[in-house]
Scaffold this motif. Structure first.
Motif, short mmCIF file in Angstrom:
data_model
loop_
_atom_site.label_atom_id
_atom_site.label_comp_id
_atom_site.label_asym_id
_atom_site.label_seq_id
_atom_site.Cartn_x
_atom_site.Cartn_y
_atom_site.Cartn_z
N LYS A 48 0.85 -1.19 0.00
CA LYS A 48 0.00 0.00 0.00
C LYS A 48 0.89 1.24 0.00
CE LYS A 48 -3.80 -2.26 2.01
NZ LYS A 48 -4.57 -2.81 2.87
N GLU A 49 0.45 2.25 -0.76
CA GLU A 49 1.26 3.46 -0.91
C GLU A 49 1.63 4.10 0.43
OE1 GLU A 49 1.54 7.18 -3.99
OE2 GLU A 49 -0.41 6.29 -3.62
N PRO A 50 0.70 4.24 1.40
CA PRO A 50 1.11 4.85 2.69
C PRO A 50 2.18 4.05 3.42
CG PRO A 50 -1.28 4.88 2.46
CD PRO A 50 -0.76 4.04 1.34
N GLU A 51 2.09 2.71 3.37
CA GLU A 51 3.11 1.93 4.07
C GLU A 51 4.46 2.02 3.36
OE1 GLU A 51 1.73 -2.12 4.57
OE2 GLU A 51 1.43 -2.37 2.43
N VAL A 52 4.44 2.13 2.04
CA VAL A 52 5.68 2.31 1.30
C VAL A 52 6.31 3.65 1.69
CG1 VAL A 52 6.71 2.62 -1.00
CG2 VAL A 52 4.94 0.88 -0.65
N ALA A 53 5.50 4.70 1.69
CA ALA A 53 6.01 6.04 2.01
C ALA A 53 6.58 6.09 3.43
CB ALA A 53 4.91 7.08 1.84
N LEU A 54 5.85 5.55 4.38
CA LEU A 54 6.32 5.58 5.78
C LEU A 54 7.58 4.74 5.97
CD1 LEU A 54 2.92 5.43 7.67
CD2 LEU A 54 4.48 7.38 7.49
N THR A 55 7.63 3.58 5.33
CA THR A 55 8.81 2.73 5.44
C THR A 55 10.03 3.41 4.82
OG1 THR A 55 7.45 0.74 5.45
CG2 THR A 55 9.77 0.46 4.88
N LEU A 56 9.84 4.02 3.65
CA LEU A 56 10.96 4.71 3.01
C LEU A 56 11.43 5.89 3.86
CD1 LEU A 56 9.91 4.56 -0.73
CD2 LEU A 56 11.75 3.30 0.40
N ALA A 57 10.50 6.59 4.50
CA ALA A 57 10.89 7.69 5.38
C ALA A 57 11.71 7.17 6.56
CB ALA A 57 9.65 8.43 5.87
N ASP A 58 11.30 6.04 7.13
CA ASP A 58 12.06 5.44 8.23
C ASP A 58 13.46 5.02 7.78
OD1 ASP A 58 9.98 5.77 10.02
OD2 ASP A 58 9.25 3.71 9.81
N ILE A 59 13.53 4.40 6.61
CA ILE A 59 14.83 3.97 6.07
C ILE A 59 15.72 5.18 5.82
CG2 ILE A 59 15.96 2.90 4.07
CD1 ILE A 59 13.46 1.03 3.91
N ALA A 60 15.15 6.23 5.24
CA ALA A 60 15.93 7.45 4.97
C ALA A 60 16.43 8.06 6.28
CB ALA A 60 15.09 8.45 4.19
N ASP A 61 15.58 8.10 7.29
CA ASP A 61 15.97 8.65 8.59
C ASP A 61 17.12 7.84 9.19
OD1 ASP A 61 15.56 10.50 10.80
OD2 ASP A 61 14.81 8.74 11.90
N ASP A 62 17.01 6.51 9.13
CA ASP A 62 18.09 5.65 9.64
C ASP A 62 19.39 5.92 8.89
OD1 ASP A 62 16.27 4.51 11.38
OD2 ASP A 62 16.01 2.67 10.19
N TYR A 63 19.29 6.12 7.58
CA TYR A 63 20.47 6.35 6.76
C TYR A 63 21.12 7.69 7.11
CZ TYR A 63 23.51 6.24 2.69
OH TYR A 63 24.61 6.23 1.88
N VAL A 64 20.31 8.72 7.30
CA VAL A 64 20.83 10.04 7.68
C VAL A 64 21.52 9.96 9.04
CG1 VAL A 64 20.17 12.39 8.33
CG2 VAL A 64 19.24 11.37 6.26
N MET A 65 20.92 9.24 9.96
CA MET A 65 21.54 9.09 11.29
C MET A 65 22.87 8.34 11.19
SD MET A 65 19.61 10.81 13.20
CE MET A 65 20.28 10.42 14.78
N ALA A 66 22.95 7.32 10.34
CA ALA A 66 24.20 6.59 10.15
C ALA A 66 25.27 7.50 9.54
CB ALA A 66 23.96 5.36 9.27
N LEU A 67 24.88 8.33 8.58
CA LEU A 67 25.82 9.30 8.00
C LEU A 67 26.33 10.27 9.06
CD1 LEU A 67 24.16 10.22 4.57
CD2 LEU A 67 26.23 8.86 4.95
N ALA A 68 25.44 10.72 9.92
CA ALA A 68 25.83 11.66 11.00
C ALA A 68 26.80 10.99 11.96
CB ALA A 68 24.59 12.15 11.73
N ARG A 69 26.55 9.73 12.30
CA ARG A 69 27.47 9.00 13.19
C ARG A 69 28.83 8.84 12.55
NH1 ARG A 69 22.73 6.18 14.22
NH2 ARG A 69 23.27 4.51 12.78
N ARG A 70 28.83 8.55 11.25
CA ARG A 70 30.11 8.41 10.53
C ARG A 70 30.87 9.73 10.50
NH1 ARG A 70 29.43 5.18 4.99
NH2 ARG A 70 28.01 6.88 4.74
N ALA A 71 30.16 10.80 10.23
CA ALA A 71 30.80 12.12 10.19
C ALA A 71 31.35 12.50 11.56
CB ALA A 71 29.81 13.17 9.70
N ALA A 72 30.61 12.17 12.61
CA ALA A 72 31.05 12.50 13.97
C ALA A 72 32.28 11.69 14.34
CB ALA A 72 29.92 12.26 14.96
N ALA A 73 32.41 10.49 13.80
CA ALA A 73 33.53 9.61 14.13
C ALA A 73 34.81 10.05 13.41
CB ALA A 73 33.21 8.17 13.76
N ASN A 74 34.68 10.84 12.36
CA ASN A 74 35.86 11.25 11.58
C ASN A 74 36.40 12.54 12.04
OD1 ASN A 74 35.93 8.97 10.01
ND2 ASN A 74 34.46 9.80 8.55
#
Length: 74
Positions: A48-74
């Motif tokens: 369903k389109e809403p579940e796709v959108a919400l899941t992709l938003a969660d995945i994107a948020d997780d990815y941004v947080m991982a990028l931030a952790r990597r940047a903080a570690a460098n």
């Protein structure tokens, strides 16, 4: 359930240098088309389109947080 057919989403390479202000707009244009194709593919597969959108938003948020952790570690 129908067999899953692999779908290839085409994403063009950037035409502007990393320091060019238009690159952000170009990225939004290119990636929004790919994003919409991905959503339509997922919906066609039965999600369903809403579940796709919400899941992709969660995945994107997780990815941004991982990028931030990597940047903080460098």
């Amino acid at each position: 359930m129908e067999p899953h057919l692999p779908t290839t989403i085409q994403i063009s390479a950037p035409q502007h240098a990393a320091n060019n202000p238009y690159r952000v707009i170009e990225g939004e244009e290119v990636l929004s088309v790919a994003f919409r194709e991905f959503v339509l593919t997922a919906v066609a597969a039965g999600w369903k389109e809403p579940e796709v959108a919400l899941t992709l938003a969660d995945i994107a948020d997780d990815y941004v947080m991982a990028l931030a952790r990597r940047a903080a570690a460098n």
